[in-house]
Design a protein around this motif. Sequence first.
Motif, PDB file in Angstrom:
ATOM      1  N   VAL A 122       0.850  -1.338   0.095  1.00  0.00           N
ATOM      2  CA  VAL A 122      -0.076   0.152  -0.008  1.00  0.00           C
ATOM      3  C   VAL A 122       1.040   1.354  -0.095  1.00  0.00           C
ATOM      4  N   PRO A 123       0.273   2.290  -0.633  1.00  0.00           N
ATOM      5  CA  PRO A 123       1.092   3.573  -0.554  1.00  0.00           C
ATOM      6  C   PRO A 123       1.497   3.938   0.899  1.00  0.00           C
ATOM      7  N   ALA A 124       2.594   4.706   1.287  1.00  0.00           N
ATOM      8  CA  ALA A 124       3.424   4.918   2.439  1.00  0.00           C
ATOM      9  C   ALA A 124       2.547   5.797   3.352  1.00  0.00           C
ATOM     10  N   ASN A 125       1.670   6.529   2.456  1.00  0.00           N
ATOM     11  CA  ASN A 125       1.044   7.896   3.118  1.00  0.00           C
ATOM     12  C   ASN A 125      -0.581   7.294   3.278  1.00  0.00           C
ATOM     13  N   ARG A 126      -1.209   5.945   2.948  1.00  0.00           N
ATOM     14  CA  ARG A 126      -2.047   5.887   3.234  1.00  0.00           C
ATOM     15  C   ARG A 126      -2.316   4.696   4.320  1.00  0.00           C
ATOM     16  N   TYR A 127      -2.265   5.538   5.568  1.00  0.00           N
ATOM     17  CA  TYR A 127      -2.244   4.859   6.831  1.00  0.00           C
ATOM     18  C   TYR A 127      -3.968   4.156   7.021  1.00  0.00           C
ATOM     19  N   ASP A 128      -4.721   4.407   6.393  1.00  0.00           N
ATOM     20  CA  ASP A 128      -6.072   3.754   6.559  1.00  0.00           C
ATOM     21  C   ASP A 128      -6.098   2.856   5.742  1.00  0.00           C
ATOM     22  N   LEU A 129      -5.233   2.254   5.118  1.00  0.00           N
ATOM     23  CA  LEU A 129      -5.132   0.941   4.473  1.00  0.00           C
ATOM     24  C   LEU A 129      -4.327   0.013   5.108  1.00  0.00           C
ATOM     25  N   LEU A 130      -3.760   0.153   6.358  1.00  0.00           N
ATOM     26  CA  LEU A 130      -2.619  -0.514   6.992  1.00  0.00           C
ATOM     27  C   LEU A 130      -3.482  -1.643   7.886  1.00  0.00           C
ATOM     28  N   CYS A 131      -4.698  -1.998   7.640  1.00  0.00           N
ATOM     29  CA  CYS A 131      -5.315  -2.928   8.465  1.00  0.00           C
ATOM     30  C   CYS A 131      -6.529  -3.482   7.563  1.00  0.00           C
ATOM     31  N   ILE A 132      -7.016  -4.687   7.579  1.00  0.00           N
ATOM     32  CA  ILE A 132      -8.086  -5.171   7.089  1.00  0.00           C
ATOM     33  C   ILE A 132      -9.391  -4.680   6.828  1.00  0.00           C
ATOM     34  N   GLU A 133      -9.741  -3.933   8.183  1.00  0.00           N
ATOM     35  CA  GLU A 133     -10.862  -3.135   8.047  1.00  0.00           C
ATOM     36  C   GLU A 133     -10.920  -2.014   7.297  1.00  0.00           C
ATOM     37  N   GLY A 134      -9.511  -1.146   7.098  1.00  0.00           N
ATOM     38  CA  GLY A 134      -9.634  -0.014   6.315  1.00  0.00           C
ATOM     39  C   GLY A 134      -9.526  -0.240   4.721  1.00  0.00           C
ATOM     40  N   LEU A 135      -8.895  -1.222   4.510  1.00  0.00           N
ATOM     41  CA  LEU A 135      -8.807  -1.763   3.215  1.00  0.00           C
ATOM     42  C   LEU A 135      -9.996  -2.182   2.639  1.00  0.00           C
ATOM     43  N   SER A 136     -10.614  -3.064   3.173  1.00  0.00           N
ATOM     44  CA  SER A 136     -11.890  -3.786   2.807  1.00  0.00           C
ATOM     45  C   SER A 136     -12.945  -2.567   2.533  1.00  0.00           C
ATOM     46  N   ARG A 137     -13.067  -1.785   3.721  1.00  0.00           N
ATOM     47  CA  ARG A 137     -13.929  -0.459   3.751  1.00  0.00           C
ATOM     48  C   ARG A 137     -13.712   0.481   2.212  1.00  0.00           C
ATOM     49  N   SER A 138     -12.411   0.768   1.999  1.00  0.00           N
ATOM     50  CA  SER A 138     -12.088   1.479   1.070  1.00  0.00           C
ATOM     51  C   SER A 138     -12.499   0.811  -0.288  1.00  0.00           C
ATOM     52  N   LEU A 139     -12.380  -0.649  -0.477  1.00  0.00           N
ATOM     53  CA  LEU A 139     -12.378  -1.262  -1.786  1.00  0.00           C
ATOM     54  C   LEU A 139     -14.048  -1.513  -1.787  1.00  0.00           C
ATOM     55  N   LYS A 140     -14.750  -1.421  -0.881  1.00  0.00           N
ATOM     56  CA  LYS A 140     -16.160  -1.689  -0.978  1.00  0.00           C
ATOM     57  C   LYS A 140     -16.807  -0.092  -1.456  1.00  0.00           C
ATOM     58  N   ILE A 141     -16.282   0.933  -0.929  1.00  0.00           N
ATOM     59  CA  ILE A 141     -16.676   2.252  -1.472  1.00  0.00           C
ATOM     60  C   ILE A 141     -16.107   2.538  -2.889  1.00  0.00           C
ATOM     61  N   PHE A 142     -15.087   2.060  -3.107  1.00  0.00           N
ATOM     62  CA  PHE A 142     -14.617   2.164  -4.455  1.00  0.00           C
ATOM     63  C   PHE A 142     -15.688   1.414  -5.600  1.00  0.00           C
ATOM     64  N   LEU A 143     -15.964   0.235  -5.131  1.00  0.00           N
ATOM     65  CA  LEU A 143     -16.670  -0.800  -6.001  1.00  0.00           C
ATOM     66  C   LEU A 143     -18.193  -0.213  -6.009  1.00  0.00           C
ATOM     67  N   GLY A 144     -18.555   0.659  -5.120  1.00  0.00           N
ATOM     68  CA  GLY A 144     -20.011   1.325  -5.046  1.00  0.00           C
ATOM     69  C   GLY A 144     -20.772   0.316  -4.141  1.00  0.00           C
ATOM     70  N   ASP A 145     -20.214  -0.426  -3.335  1.00  0.00           N
ATOM     71  CA  ASP A 145     -21.271  -1.138  -2.441  1.00  0.00           C
ATOM     72  C   ASP A 145     -21.480  -0.807  -1.206  1.00  0.00           C
ATOM     73  N   MET A 146     -21.067   0.261  -0.779  1.00  0.00           N
ATOM     74  CA  MET A 146     -21.327   0.958   0.453  1.00  0.00           C
ATOM     75  C   MET A 146     -21.051   2.499   0.151  1.00  0.00           C
ATOM     76  N   ASP A 147     -21.497   3.532   0.833  1.00  0.00           N
ATOM     77  CA  ASP A 147     -21.235   4.887   0.937  1.00  0.00           C
ATOM     78  C   ASP A 147     -20.409   5.128   2.087  1.00  0.00           C
ATOM     79  N   ALA A 148     -19.351   6.104   1.813  1.00  0.00           N
ATOM     80  CA  ALA A 148     -18.324   6.575   2.652  1.00  0.00           C
ATOM     81  C   ALA A 148     -19.058   6.962   4.161  1.00  0.00           C
ATOM     82  N   PRO A 149     -18.491   6.123   5.143  1.00  0.00           N
ATOM     83  CA  PRO A 149     -19.131   6.526   6.637  1.00  0.00           C
ATOM     84  C   PRO A 149     -18.717   7.921   7.106  1.00  0.00           C
ATOM     85  N   VAL A 150     -19.742   8.457   7.873  1.00  0.00           N
ATOM     86  CA  VAL A 150     -19.469   9.781   8.636  1.00  0.00           C
ATOM     87  C   VAL A 150     -19.172   9.303   9.963  1.00  0.00           C
TER      88      VAL A 150
END
Length: 653
Positions: free
Chosen positions: A75-103
């Motif tokens: 993962v990119p060195a400045n994407r700290y939100d992708l350093l765990c399975i929760e952040g990676l899967s959440r970002s992929l789901k948003i990217f795929l349009g399966d969920m809205d970005a949480p608030v």
Amino acid sequence: KTAKMPTLAVNRDDLFAHIGRTYDDVAFDELCFEFGVELDEITSEREEALKSSTSKLSKKQIEALDASVIYKIDVPANRYDLLCIEGLSRSLKIFLGDMDAPVYTKTAPDRMVTMTVQADATSTVRPYVVCAILRDVTFTPERYASFIDLQDQLHRNLCRQRTLVAIGTHDLDAVSGPFHYDARCPDDIEFVPLKSSDDTAGQAFTGRTLLQHYATHPDCKHLKPYVPIIQDSPLYPVVLDNEDTVMSLPPIINGDKSKITLGTTNVFVECTATDLTKANIVLDTVVTMFSEYCAQPYTVEPVRVDYVDSAGATTNSHVTPALPVRRVQAGVDFINSLIGINEPAANMIELCNKIQLGPASLVEDVGGKQMLEVSVPPTRSDILHPVDVAEDVGIAYGYNNIVKRVPATNTVGGEQPLNKLGDLLRDEIGRAGYTEVLTHGLCSIRDNFTALRRPVTAAVSLSNPANVEYEVVRTSLLPGLLKTLQHNKSASFASGFKIFEISDVVLPDDQNVITETIVGARNERRLCAVYAGPTSGFETIHGLVDRVLTLTEVAPESEYGANSTKGDEEKFRVAREGWCYTIRELDGANGQDADAGTYFPGRAAEILLTSPEGGERVRIGTFGILHPEVLGAFDVGYPASCLEINLEPLMQK
């Protein structure tokens, strides 16, 4: 040493369960590329053990290891939100349009928990702390492992091995607030740390003995690298509960009393730091990633941090976590131009939702240009500039969707004429027996002026030099060559030692303008050569002067050329029309010439160039026998001569 991107190792089946989709390896690799990460390796625990050259496991033990597929994702060195399975899967789901970005929201507790910081004490070691609480968290073995792994990933990357930030997590129900952050004498700290070795479980230590234990015990090798961070400090930082029980000794280890278990439901997170900005980023990352497991997902309970002085008066107070939502603008035309697309502004707004930069809107700047204004969530600390917005829009658009086009302009790359001249001269001077050196562009005021017997004049100086050797940017190449001789005393000088350098010096210049900005200085490309040996070698350096000017097609003036022993050979010299040179004795009388002091009196000359553009003689360099005091200042034990010439006037205008 090449820096590596952070690598996240995740169980494939767990990742697909989080995403809610399944892929074969090829399809998932393509998804990673589209999203901007890289599937680096497909492996398993068993396969890793088989490949390891240091593994001491038996065949039976290896067969007992888990064979589940593990994806290793760079993962990119400045994407700290992708350093765990929760952040990676959440970002992929948003990217795929399966969920809205949480608030992400902060709750409003009836009574806010507080952390009181003894600012006078902690300022000597780790001055900052930020805190937050995750309420009603449900841990499973997989979630707990991911929670610990995220902290390790952050410690390795953003926290710089805990030197900038150290994360402490505690079972809130095992301790009671208000909490305190202090720094105390190591011998006054009594602490029961988390179990780090079988023979010390539940044992109490003082701060000093604990660090000595971690530095020497073979079972504590994982903690030994962090010991030097505070070991020599007169005070050690400590986080305490309301009963004055030590909860953690940052940045080393947490306490046993408040340890997290699978049964923990309320988590108190504290981050002590030497960098407040990074501390806030780390805290925001931890709580946003794991707040999805709260009874009310994506909610965080804030903590008030009060800084007090030795008298107990509050000097500063703020509520953490920050969880900022920032607005960043990027021009629509700028984004299209940078990516190489022609996407309507309305489509860009939709694309922003795929990359967690929504809701986005269109605004106009003062010049009437359309600007895309995006919302940057607390998970995206990497968005700092319009270029970052354009990059993410490009990812959302899809790099594979960008149509290849022939550029509207044709350009042909080529070497800068001045660089080309330098390269040609390097070849020729090397053939003359000189060795090229490359010296540092920074030097001390002594080396640049005083040691050369020159008056101290203006130079580009450093406001915070690392040491006395790096005070100013050099205004002459000569100090570097003399220091090269100084550090090569073991070399043979019997047949002469010849070195040269072609590089830039930097001279103050209040009139130099680059891209409409007065920069206050300018670069000047120079050639400097030194000969040192049993004799002064003046004739050797003099010969190099004539050779360089011959190579640049500059003829000697008739009066100077009459001294040549070449005779009719001069008639066939290739020379540019109107270009000529001569040499003249350097006049150091009454200190009129600043360079004259560098040379032995009466044994130095200046090089004068006449070109069609100016028509008058212009000094472009000097050469001569170096003064004994200059040689002594650089500890050079042989007589030496040198040449320093500005190459830029020799270029055809």
